[in-house]
Design a protein around this motif. Structure first.
Motif, PDB file in Angstrom:
ATOM      1  N   CYS A   9      -7.117  -3.233  55.363  1.00  0.00           N
ATOM      2  CA  CYS A   9      -7.850  -2.675  54.229  1.00  0.00           C
ATOM      3  C   CYS A   9      -7.493  -1.189  54.085  1.00  0.00           C
ATOM      4  O   CYS A   9      -7.472  -0.452  55.071  1.00  0.00           O
ATOM      5  CB  CYS A   9      -9.349  -2.842  54.474  1.00  0.00           C
ATOM      6  SG  CYS A   9     -10.383  -1.925  53.331  1.00  0.00           S
ATOM      7  N   HIS A  39      -9.231   1.005  52.819  1.00  0.00           N
ATOM      8  CA  HIS A  39     -10.433   1.837  52.920  1.00  0.00           C
ATOM      9  C   HIS A  39     -10.942   1.955  54.354  1.00  0.00           C
ATOM     10  O   HIS A  39     -11.178   3.040  54.846  1.00  0.00           O
ATOM     11  CB  HIS A  39     -11.536   1.291  52.016  1.00  0.00           C
ATOM     12  CG  HIS A  39     -11.160   1.341  50.564  1.00  0.00           C
ATOM     13  ND1 HIS A  39     -11.434   2.419  49.759  1.00  0.00           N
ATOM     14  CD2 HIS A  39     -10.498   0.444  49.793  1.00  0.00           C
ATOM     15  CE1 HIS A  39     -10.959   2.199  48.539  1.00  0.00           C
ATOM     16  NE2 HIS A  39     -10.396   1.004  48.533  1.00  0.00           N
ATOM     17  N   CYS A  40     -11.089   0.800  55.031  1.00  0.00           N
ATOM     18  CA  CYS A  40     -11.709   0.845  56.365  1.00  0.00           C
ATOM     19  C   CYS A  40     -10.738   0.504  57.483  1.00  0.00           C
ATOM     20  O   CYS A  40     -11.075   0.643  58.657  1.00  0.00           O
ATOM     21  CB  CYS A  40     -12.933  -0.067  56.424  1.00  0.00           C
ATOM     22  SG  CYS A  40     -12.521  -1.816  56.454  1.00  0.00           S
ATOM     23  N   CYS A  46     -12.431  -6.458  50.438  1.00  0.00           N
ATOM     24  CA  CYS A  46     -12.456  -6.435  51.902  1.00  0.00           C
ATOM     25  C   CYS A  46     -13.744  -7.089  52.421  1.00  0.00           C
ATOM     26  O   CYS A  46     -14.841  -6.721  52.012  1.00  0.00           O
ATOM     27  CB  CYS A  46     -12.371  -4.995  52.383  1.00  0.00           C
ATOM     28  SG  CYS A  46     -12.604  -4.835  54.161  1.00  0.00           S
ATOM     29  N   CYS A  54     -15.778  -3.938  54.454  1.00  0.00           N
ATOM     30  CA  CYS A  54     -16.435  -2.798  53.809  1.00  0.00           C
ATOM     31  C   CYS A  54     -16.750  -3.060  52.333  1.00  0.00           C
ATOM     32  O   CYS A  54     -17.436  -2.273  51.694  1.00  0.00           O
ATOM     33  CB  CYS A  54     -15.582  -1.542  53.954  1.00  0.00           C
ATOM     34  SG  CYS A  54     -14.067  -1.591  52.976  1.00  0.00           S
TER      35      CYS A  54
HETATM   36 ZN   LIG Z   1     -12.422  -2.500  54.221  1.00  0.00          ZN
END
Ligand SMILES: [Zn+2]
Ligand SMILES: [Zn+2]
Length: 206
Positions: free
Chosen positions: A74, A76-77, A102, A105
């Motif tokens: 991911c 983002h995370c 995701c 998150c």
């Molecule tokens: Zn994520």
């Protein structure tokens, strides 16, 4: 949750019919925005974000794709996003991208993708997760739509359940044992009441 009287009543007759005869739609989590979206024979339709799936009967359907790397993280995370086929692929500048929400998150992003195998290999398309599902007595209680919910509530709320005119394995006859156990009746009815509340909040109307 508000305390309501559980709909326990004396007697119900099996209305007959199989699962697909209860309501015409299945409410699922929208693959893009996660809100309640309608699924029918034509695919998924979300009134919230406008997501639409067009199911193709062609052997290779490039809307179903899988991340190009099975270890895709991911953006983002940093957790793995998984590598199952999803119906949210798009072609941008000749390259295939897959929109993935995701599971860790909840952030959505586009990832490089390759055509999925789902439709080619198995000829069926696994849908997004059902919207009206909850845990009861360690099991998953789910309904497809409000007609299904009404029918289950009526049947499972009855102390005496009678066979209806329709012989064979009706939807009611096929319900799992834990759902029909009288010891679970109150829990199951409370689970159904929760699902009804969730449906109301999500604007589910059929
Ligand atoms: Zn994520
Ligand atoms: Zn949506």
């Amino acid at each position: 949750m508000t305390e309501r009287d559980l709909p326990i009543h004396h007697r119900a007759e099996d209305p007959g019919g199989r699962l697909w005869s209860f309501g015409k739609v299945i409410w699922v989590h929208c693959p893009e925005c996660d809100k309640a979206a309608k699924k029918d024979n034509h695919g998924v339709n979300c009134n919230h974000c406008g997501h639409t799936t067009i199911q193709s009967r062609k052997p290779s359907n490039n809307r179903w794709a899988t991340p190009a790397s099975s270890k895709q993280k991911c953006t983002h995370c940093g957790e793995a996003i998984g590598n199952e086929d999803r119906p949210t692929a798009r072609t941008k500048d000749g390259e295939l991208f897959l929109q993935v929400r995701c599971p860790h998150c909840g952030e959505t992003d586009d990832y490089p993708a390759r055509p999925g195998w789902t439709t080619q290999r198995f000829g069926y398309e696994p849908g997004p997760p059902l919207f009206l599902a909850t845990q009861v007595a360690g099991e998953t209680l789910w309904v497809q739509n409000l007609a299904h919910l009404d029918a289950l509530e009526d049947w499972l709320g009855a102390k005496v359940r009678e066979r209806g005119p329709q012989p064979g394995l009706t939807m009611m006859a096929k319900l799992p044992r834990w759902m029909k156990a009288s010891t679970n009746r109150a829990k199951v009815l409370r689970g159904l009441a929760q699902l009804r509340e969730r449906a109301e909040k999500a604007g589910i109307d059929e």
